[in-house]
Design an enzyme around this catalytic site. Structure first.
Site, short mmCIF file in Angstrom:
data_model
loop_
_atom_site.label_atom_id
_atom_site.label_comp_id
_atom_site.label_asym_id
_atom_site.label_seq_id
_atom_site.Cartn_x
_atom_site.Cartn_y
_atom_site.Cartn_z
N TYR A 148 0.82 -1.21 0.00
CA TYR A 148 0.00 0.00 0.00
C TYR A 148 0.85 1.27 0.00
O TYR A 148 0.46 2.29 -0.55
CB TYR A 148 -0.90 0.04 1.24
CG TYR A 148 -2.25 -0.60 1.06
CD1 TYR A 148 -2.37 -1.93 0.75
CD2 TYR A 148 -3.42 0.16 1.23
CE1 TYR A 148 -3.62 -2.52 0.61
CE2 TYR A 148 -4.66 -0.42 1.09
CZ TYR A 148 -4.76 -1.76 0.78
OH TYR A 148 -6.00 -2.33 0.64
N LYS A 198 2.69 -15.13 3.04
CA LYS A 198 2.91 -15.89 1.79
C LYS A 198 4.41 -16.16 1.69
O LYS A 198 5.07 -15.81 0.70
CB LYS A 198 2.36 -15.07 0.60
CG LYS A 198 2.34 -15.79 -0.73
CD LYS A 198 1.35 -16.93 -0.83
CE LYS A 198 1.49 -17.65 -2.16
NZ LYS A 198 0.70 -18.91 -2.22
N ASP A 230 -3.35 -18.05 1.05
CA ASP A 230 -4.33 -18.79 0.22
C ASP A 230 -5.03 -19.87 1.05
O ASP A 230 -6.25 -20.03 0.98
CB ASP A 230 -3.66 -19.37 -1.05
CG ASP A 230 -2.38 -20.14 -0.78
OD1 ASP A 230 -1.85 -20.09 0.36
OD2 ASP A 230 -1.89 -20.81 -1.71
N ASP A 254 -6.80 -6.67 4.13
CA ASP A 254 -7.88 -6.02 3.38
C ASP A 254 -8.78 -7.08 2.76
O ASP A 254 -10.01 -7.04 2.88
CB ASP A 254 -7.28 -5.12 2.29
CG ASP A 254 -8.34 -4.44 1.44
OD1 ASP A 254 -9.32 -3.93 2.03
OD2 ASP A 254 -8.20 -4.42 0.21
N ASP A 258 -12.83 -8.59 4.13
CA ASP A 258 -14.06 -8.59 3.32
C ASP A 258 -14.64 -10.00 3.27
O ASP A 258 -15.85 -10.20 3.36
CB ASP A 258 -13.78 -8.12 1.88
CG ASP A 258 -14.00 -6.62 1.69
OD1 ASP A 258 -13.77 -5.88 2.67
OD2 ASP A 258 -14.41 -6.21 0.59
#
Ligand code: IPM
Ligand code: MG
Length: 362
Positions: A148, A198, A230, A254, A258
């Site tokens: 970001y 990751k 994942d 983020d 959601d």
């Protein structure tokens, strides 16, 4: 009374900045403000423009006056930013830069996104009710770093091909700072911490994993589990009950938050707190949903995520756990009583949902 006399000379009045923003932001923050006002605390509200609304009013998504209002406030209640009319603007002028700018300017690095299933919402969840019922977790998202805030841009290769790039990075101090919040939170909750990365592909994640692993020696009471992002996305829908505190970077947080919201019934239900210290002074509180321009101004938005964000504000910035619990109990009671906006399968308008929460406030 002592409390009254001190509030008369202003020492106990807490200032709440209301930055309603774009789309459904004004509708949902209005309901949260009603709830805060109904508590009869010594609160003063100060509104300021932000996001696309600020761009159109003042030429910048985060005008200096708005940043001043935010800095002066004891806490910030934030609606949402995002306006399709701004999509073609250069990035620095887009509405999203307002929230990113506030997070950076105020050093709000710790983003708490609790996901719990309120009783009665089992059938609103995208998961089977018996799976959905298990969700009671906090996603702790790092908010000041990662891809970001890295260097970004466009470049043209020798053959003329255009390319976009965004650099992902975390340094040890940044990882330690957010992981400390994660370990402390895990200690106070169920004693389990999932760190999501990751590391099988990214060096940023390898460093993250090394730092978190080293820190775990100082928290023998916390069971640490590392998980690839994942796999975490898969596990979140397979068996969300296995998670209690999940700590992760800005981008993964983020996305996972959601996803968690739909497991818990609706994106219209998830609040968040963005803090710059474990104790949480001067926090910013916002629903995790966006500005939803497609339903803006129609009274269809669910104000619960913002009302629950106001509860987090009471808890973390005003140190008023009792008031926070009252608000959360009122939302829960309203839902048990059948109050539903369209996202929850009902027909109530935004303000009717606010009415139902107010009526349940004891
Ligand atoms: C969120 C939002 C923001 C983010 C956008 C609006 C910049 O999606 O708070 O989750 O990506 O952090
Ligand atoms: Mg998001």
């Amino acid at each position: 009374m002592a409390a009254n006399s001190s509030s008369l000379n202003g020492t106990h009045v807490k200032t709440i900045a209301i930055l309603a923003g774009d789309g459904i932001g004004p509708e949902v923050t209005a309901q949260a403000r009603r709830v805060l006002e109904a508590l009869n605390l010594d609160l003063a509200f100060e509104e300021a423009v932000v996001g696309g609304a600020a761009f159109f009013a003042a030429g910048h998504p985060l005008p200096p006056e708005t940043l001043d209002v935010a800095r002066r406030a004891d806490a910030i209640l934030f609606g949402a930013v995002g306006d399709p009319r701004c999509d073609a603007l250069e990035r620095a002028l887009r509405p999203e830069q307002a929230i990113l700018g506030l997070r950076a300017a105020l050093g709000l690095f710790a983003n708490l996104r609790p996901a719990t299933l309120f009783p009665g919402l089992e059938n609103a969840s995208a998961l089977r009710p018996e799976v959905a019922r298990q969700i009671d977790m906090v996603i702790l998202r790092e908010l000041n770093g990662d891809v970001y805030f890295g260097e970004k841009g466009f470049r043209t290769a020798a053959n003329g091909t255009r390319e976009g790039f965004d650099i992902m990075s975390y340094n040890e101090a940044e990882v330690r700072r957010i992981a400390t919040v994660g370990f402390e939170m895990a200690k106070r909750r169920k004693g389990t911490l999932h760190s999501i990365d990751k590391a099988n592909v990214l060096e940023t994640s390898q460093l993250w994993r090394d730092v978190v692993t080293a820190m775990s020696a100082d928290y023998p009471e916390v069971t640490l589990t590392h998980m690839y992002v994942d796999n975490a996305a898969m596990q979140l829908v397979r068996n969300p009950g296995q998670f209690d505190v999940m700590v992760t970077g800005n981008l993964f947080g983020d996305i996972l938050s959601d996803q968690a919201s739909m497991c818990a019934g609706s994106i219209g239900m998830l609040p968040s707190a963005s803090l710059r210290a474990w104790s949480g002074d001067n926090g910013l509180y916002e629903p995790i949903h966006g500005s939803a321009p497609d339903i803006a101004g129609q009274g269809k938005a669910n104000p619960c995520a913002t009302i629950l964000s106001a509860a987090m504000l009471l808890r973390h910035s005003l140190d008023d756990e009792a008031a926070a619990k009252r608000v959360e109990a009122a939302v829960s009671a309203a839902l048990i009583g059948g109050a539903r906006t369209p996202d929850l399968g009902g027909t109530m308008t935004t303000s009717e949902m606010g009415d139902a929460v107010l009526a349940a406030l004891m």
